[in-house]
Design a protein around this motif. Structure first.
Motif, PDB file in Angstrom:
ATOM      1  N   THR A  66      26.574  63.651  63.911  1.00 44.10           N
ATOM      2  CA  THR A  66      26.738  62.318  63.314  1.00 44.10           C
ATOM      3  C   THR A  66      26.716  61.236  64.400  1.00 44.10           C
ATOM      4  OG1 THR A  66      28.032  63.294  61.529  1.00 44.10           O
ATOM      5  CG2 THR A  66      28.235  60.917  61.836  1.00 44.10           C
ATOM      6  N   ALA A  98      11.750  58.667  68.143  1.00 48.55           N
ATOM      7  CA  ALA A  98      11.957  58.504  66.702  1.00 48.55           C
ATOM      8  C   ALA A  98      11.240  57.249  66.199  1.00 48.55           C
ATOM      9  CB  ALA A  98      13.457  58.435  66.389  1.00 48.55           C
ATOM     10  N   SER A 151      13.778  57.255  57.520  1.00 50.53           N
ATOM     11  CA  SER A 151      13.175  58.502  57.046  1.00 50.53           C
ATOM     12  C   SER A 151      14.243  59.382  56.397  1.00 50.53           C
ATOM     13  CB  SER A 151      12.526  59.245  58.204  1.00 50.53           C
ATOM     14  OG  SER A 151      12.134  60.534  57.799  1.00 50.53           O
ATOM     15  N   ARG A 196      19.676  61.329  56.795  1.00 52.40           N
ATOM     16  CA  ARG A 196      18.750  60.500  57.596  1.00 52.40           C
ATOM     17  C   ARG A 196      18.096  61.369  58.665  1.00 52.40           C
ATOM     18  NH1 ARG A 196      20.779  55.182  60.038  1.00 52.40           N
ATOM     19  NH2 ARG A 196      22.362  56.518  60.985  1.00 52.40           N
ATOM     20  N   PHE A 197      16.814  61.102  58.932  1.00 53.11           N
ATOM     21  CA  PHE A 197      16.042  61.924  59.871  1.00 53.11           C
ATOM     22  C   PHE A 197      15.568  61.105  61.065  1.00 53.11           C
ATOM     23  CE2 PHE A 197      15.096  66.078  57.903  1.00 53.11           C
ATOM     24  CZ  PHE A 197      15.734  65.892  56.688  1.00 53.11           C
ATOM     25  N   ALA A 198      15.684  61.709  62.255  1.00 48.20           N
ATOM     26  CA  ALA A 198      15.085  61.098  63.450  1.00 48.20           C
ATOM     27  C   ALA A 198      13.638  61.545  63.589  1.00 48.20           C
ATOM     28  CB  ALA A 198      15.873  61.490  64.688  1.00 48.20           C
ATOM     29  N   ASN A 199      13.256  62.624  62.884  1.00 52.28           N
ATOM     30  CA  ASN A 199      11.917  63.186  63.012  1.00 52.28           C
ATOM     31  C   ASN A 199      11.529  63.419  64.466  1.00 52.28           C
ATOM     32  OD1 ASN A 199      11.689  61.158  60.336  1.00 52.28           O
ATOM     33  ND2 ASN A 199      10.953  63.239  60.061  1.00 52.28           N
ATOM     34  N   ASP A 200      12.487  63.935  65.207  1.00 53.46           N
ATOM     35  CA  ASP A 200      12.225  64.391  66.568  1.00 53.46           C
ATOM     36  C   ASP A 200      13.059  65.663  66.755  1.00 53.46           C
ATOM     37  OD1 ASP A 200      10.997  64.325  69.018  1.00 53.46           O
ATOM     38  OD2 ASP A 200      12.509  63.053  69.950  1.00 53.46           O
ATOM     39  N   VAL A 204      20.845  57.561  68.209  1.00 53.23           N
ATOM     40  CA  VAL A 204      19.379  57.592  68.202  1.00 53.23           C
ATOM     41  C   VAL A 204      18.801  56.577  67.205  1.00 53.23           C
ATOM     42  CG1 VAL A 204      17.389  59.051  67.583  1.00 53.23           C
ATOM     43  CG2 VAL A 204      19.217  59.975  69.016  1.00 53.23           C
ATOM     44  N   LEU A 205      19.426  56.457  66.042  1.00 47.14           N
ATOM     45  CA  LEU A 205      18.855  55.587  65.003  1.00 47.14           C
ATOM     46  C   LEU A 205      19.454  54.179  65.009  1.00 47.14           C
ATOM     47  CD1 LEU A 205      18.522  57.968  61.896  1.00 47.14           C
ATOM     48  CD2 LEU A 205      16.802  57.374  63.606  1.00 47.14           C
ATOM     49  N   ASP A 206      20.712  54.062  65.389  1.00 51.70           N
ATOM     50  CA  ASP A 206      21.384  52.761  65.261  1.00 51.70           C
ATOM     51  C   ASP A 206      21.844  52.184  66.592  1.00 51.70           C
ATOM     52  OD1 ASP A 206      21.184  53.288  62.472  1.00 51.70           O
ATOM     53  OD2 ASP A 206      23.065  54.408  62.537  1.00 51.70           O
ATOM     54  N   TYR A 217      15.107  59.884  72.984  1.00 51.37           N
ATOM     55  CA  TYR A 217      14.984  60.336  71.594  1.00 51.37           C
ATOM     56  C   TYR A 217      14.845  59.149  70.632  1.00 51.37           C
ATOM     57  CZ  TYR A 217      16.106  64.973  73.235  1.00 51.37           C
ATOM     58  OH  TYR A 217      16.064  66.175  73.893  1.00 51.37           O
ATOM     59  N   LEU A 242      19.631  59.548  75.726  1.00 47.47           N
ATOM     60  CA  LEU A 242      19.551  59.371  74.271  1.00 47.47           C
ATOM     61  C   LEU A 242      18.421  58.412  73.900  1.00 47.47           C
ATOM     62  CD1 LEU A 242      23.355  59.193  73.562  1.00 47.47           C
ATOM     63  CD2 LEU A 242      21.787  60.770  72.423  1.00 47.47           C
ATOM     64  N   VAL A 260      21.071  64.249  59.872  1.00 43.66           N
ATOM     65  CA  VAL A 260      22.441  64.431  59.409  1.00 43.66           C
ATOM     66  C   VAL A 260      22.734  63.301  58.422  1.00 43.66           C
ATOM     67  CG1 VAL A 260      23.636  63.094  61.205  1.00 43.66           C
ATOM     68  CG2 VAL A 260      24.784  65.044  60.166  1.00 43.66           C
ATOM     69  N   TRP A 295      17.499  70.259  65.772  1.00 39.81           N
ATOM     70  CA  TRP A 295      17.915  69.579  64.543  1.00 39.81           C
ATOM     71  C   TRP A 295      17.375  68.165  64.609  1.00 39.81           C
ATOM     72  CZ3 TRP A 295      21.361  65.317  64.646  1.00 39.81           C
ATOM     73  CH2 TRP A 295      21.890  65.028  65.918  1.00 39.81           C
ATOM     74  N   VAL A 304      25.476  61.526  67.526  1.00 38.20           N
ATOM     75  CA  VAL A 304      24.199  61.487  68.251  1.00 38.20           C
ATOM     76  C   VAL A 304      23.130  60.793  67.403  1.00 38.20           C
ATOM     77  CG1 VAL A 304      22.320  62.923  69.165  1.00 38.20           C
ATOM     78  CG2 VAL A 304      24.693  63.454  69.733  1.00 38.20           C
ATOM     79  N   LEU A 305      23.101  61.084  66.101  1.00 38.94           N
ATOM     80  CA  LEU A 305      22.100  60.417  65.262  1.00 38.94           C
ATOM     81  C   LEU A 305      22.392  58.918  65.165  1.00 38.94           C
ATOM     82  CD1 LEU A 305      19.578  61.599  63.807  1.00 38.94           C
ATOM     83  CD2 LEU A 305      20.759  61.115  61.689  1.00 38.94           C
ATOM     84  N   GLY A 306      23.680  58.563  65.159  1.00 42.62           N
ATOM     85  CA  GLY A 306      24.051  57.147  65.188  1.00 42.62           C
ATOM     86  C   GLY A 306      23.529  56.466  66.449  1.00 42.62           C
ATOM     87  N   LEU A 340      18.236  65.869  77.327  1.00 48.37           N
ATOM     88  CA  LEU A 340      19.679  65.766  77.513  1.00 48.37           C
ATOM     89  C   LEU A 340      20.309  67.135  77.341  1.00 48.37           C
ATOM     90  CD1 LEU A 340      21.199  66.091  74.542  1.00 48.37           C
ATOM     91  CD2 LEU A 340      20.399  63.758  74.238  1.00 48.37           C
TER      92      LEU A 340
END
Lengths: 257, 277
Positions: free
Chosen positions: A9, A44, A81, B101-105, A15-17, A40, A37, B98, B95, A11-13, B143
């Motif tokens: 949660t 993305a 996505s 939502r997808f990073a598609n990477d 990468v995306l935000d 990535y 990070l 989560v 992965w 890490v995706l935060g 990383l």
């Protein structure tokens, strides 16, 4: 130690935000470790934008790379996505552009984008055989009104106030300069079909468009005819039998129940 | 699947593959590019499949995610596997999503016991759904997680043992990760059990400077570099000949150039084989 769920949660935060998750990462010579990070985050962004570029080549040509990418980035903030298959990421892009250009002189861009998306959908839709006319002939006339006809999986309906198909076609080729097209010349209603792997466009009257939309929404035949007749030009009568024959012949109507 | 070199299938080469029938041992297609229910693209893959062995290689299943497996994605993959009957099916040890939502990477996992249990169970579930073994590929990474308790090679080996999957060793990814995280690529190779590896990937990468450090990025946009060919020789010596893929899917060159890279891989394999005999 965070659980796997907590780690993902955060890490995706990042990468995306652009949130901070640096403490989870070994610096390994990079200061700060958030730069790792960022690799990535950058991938993305690029992968998302690239999938839109592949899905909307004509729109890309019309607006140019800089504006296209700017729209793609803004769209991604609103519609990130939701699938591991990026082919679906652009599904709402045309609608997003429509909101972006509401009432403006560039309103046609959303229609061209919508048409491009429908073309992609049509090209990837399932196969289906022709309507079984012998089976239809066995239906008792009293049942006609309640029949529900089914459109081919590759059939798509489109309507625009602008000459969207002409703009789309003129900008498909990348090696020639597209001609000037007068936006004020008006729009059209279309049925898109795929036959033999190629797209076909059928011009529709307002009545035919309303009739087919009604069938696509699973209306019974009688209700679809009523909708078609109500939308038809007052001068021209809506000939339900002729319309049915036309779209069965075009392999747009392929089944019934 | 023949233990020779194949190439990645890209849409711009579809028609040329059908008209020229290039001399390559097999093709690998990205699964997601052939999820369509119908139309020309999947029909072309049907025709290519009639002439060549095929591997389906997925990038989007997000195996390591703590979200539920995407049922629609898995159903699409299953349909593709049933339609094209590939000799090999593979996915990544990574992965990308989560909370929906997808990073598609391809994000790496932390190499912990929890992640090991989780991803092994997911791979087993996918194998059950497909009714066959899949191969799992090591990813390039930029990383490492502070909480990782074991090196990647130990994690990868344990995943294969726990889930019953085969391994797809991407030698470029090992080279890239070894550079980015300062470990010895040969140590990685020699830690992987001989019988587990069923496919190699070879690809090109790019160099990007980040502050004081130069990172290698797995771009698949260039020819295989000499150091990765050298790693391939070491892999052939350890694992013997296995199906080997030339992966080049960005700034894609003419088909003949991909075939030439595959020929080079075959020549190296033949050379080592002759030497051993």
């Amino acid at each position: 130690m965070p659980t796997l769920r907590e780690l993902q949660t955060r890490v995706l935060g990042a990468v995306l935000d652009g949130e901070d998750a640096a403490e989870l990462i070994r610096a390994g010579g990079l200061t700060p470790s958030s730069e790792r990070l960022e690799v990535y985050a950058n991938n993305a962004r690029i992968n998302f934008t690239e999938s839109l570029r592949l899905g909307y080549p004509v729109l890309l040509r019309l607006v140019g790379e800089a504006y296209f990418d700017q729209c793609a980035r803004a769209y991604r903030m609103q519609c990130p996505s939701r699938s591991g298959d990026l082919h679906s990421a652009g599904a709402a892009f045309a609608a997003y552009l429509g909101e972006l250009h509401t009432g403006g002189e560039h309103r046609y861009l959303a229609d061209v984008a919508h048409l491009e998306w429908l073309c992609q959908e049509s090209l990837m839709a399932a196969e289906h055989g022709r309507l079984d006319l012998a089976r239809l002939a066995e239906v008792a006339p009293a049942r006609y009104e309640s029949l529900r006809f089914k459109l081919h999986p590759a059939a798509r309906l489109f309507a625009s106030d602008y000459p969207a198909r002409e703009i789309w076609e003129a900008n498909l080729a990348t090696e020639t300069e597209p001609p000037l097209i007068d936006l004020a010349k008006g729009g059209e209603r279309l049925l898109l079909m795929r036959r033999g792997g190629r797209l076909e466009f059928h011009r529709l009257s307002p009545g035919e468009h309303a009739f087919l939309e009604s069938l696509a929404a699973h209306a019974a035949f009688a209700a679809a005819v009523e909708t078609g007749a109500a939308a038809a030009d007052a001068a021209a009568a809506f000939d339900a039998a002729a319309v049915l024959r036309r779209f069965v012949a075009a392999e747009a109507i392929v089944d019934f129940s | 699947m023949p233990a020779h070199a194949g190439i990645g299938l890209r849409a711009q080469h579809h028609l040329e593959v059908l008209s020229e029938s290039p001399k390559v041992a097999w093709f690998e297609a990205h699964s997601e590019n052939y999820f369509a229910a119908g139309g020309a693209r999947v029909q072309i893959l049907d025709r290519i499949r009639e002439r060549y062995p095929l591997s389906l290689h997925g990038v989007g299943l997000s195996l390591g995610s703590t979200d539920p497996l995407d049922a629609e994605h898995l159903a699409n993959l299953r349909r593709a596997v049933e339609r094209f009957e590939p000799q090999l099916v593979s996915e990544h040890l990574s992965w990308s999503s989560v909370g929906g939502r997808f990073a598609n990477d391809l994000l790496p996992l932390p190499y912990t016991d929890e992640a090991l249990r989780h991803v092994s169970a997911r791979i087993a579930a996918v194998q059950d759904a497909l009714g066959r073994q899949i191969l799992i590929e090591n990813v390039s990474s930029y990383l490492q997680f502070a909480d990782s308790a074991m090196p990647e090679w130990e994690f990868l080996t344990a995943v294969a043992a726990h889930s019953g999957c085969g391994l797809l060793l991407d030698l470029n990814n090992i080279y890239v990760a070894a550079h980015n995280h300062r470990f010895d690529a040969l140590e990685y190779l020699h830690a992987i059990p001989r019988g587990a590896v069923q496919e190699f990937h070879l690809a090109g990468h790019s160099r990007v400077r980040h502050g004081a450090l130069e990172l290698l990025i797995d771009t698949h946009s260039t020819a295989v570099c000499e150091a990765v060919w050298e790693l391939y020789r070491a892999a052939l010596r350890r694992f013997g000949a296995v199906p080997t893929l030339i992966e080049w899917d960005s700034q894609i060159p003419p088909l003949a150039e991909l075939v030439a890279e595959a020929d080079k891989a075959n020549a190296l394999e033949a050379q080592l084989h002759a030497h051993a005999a």
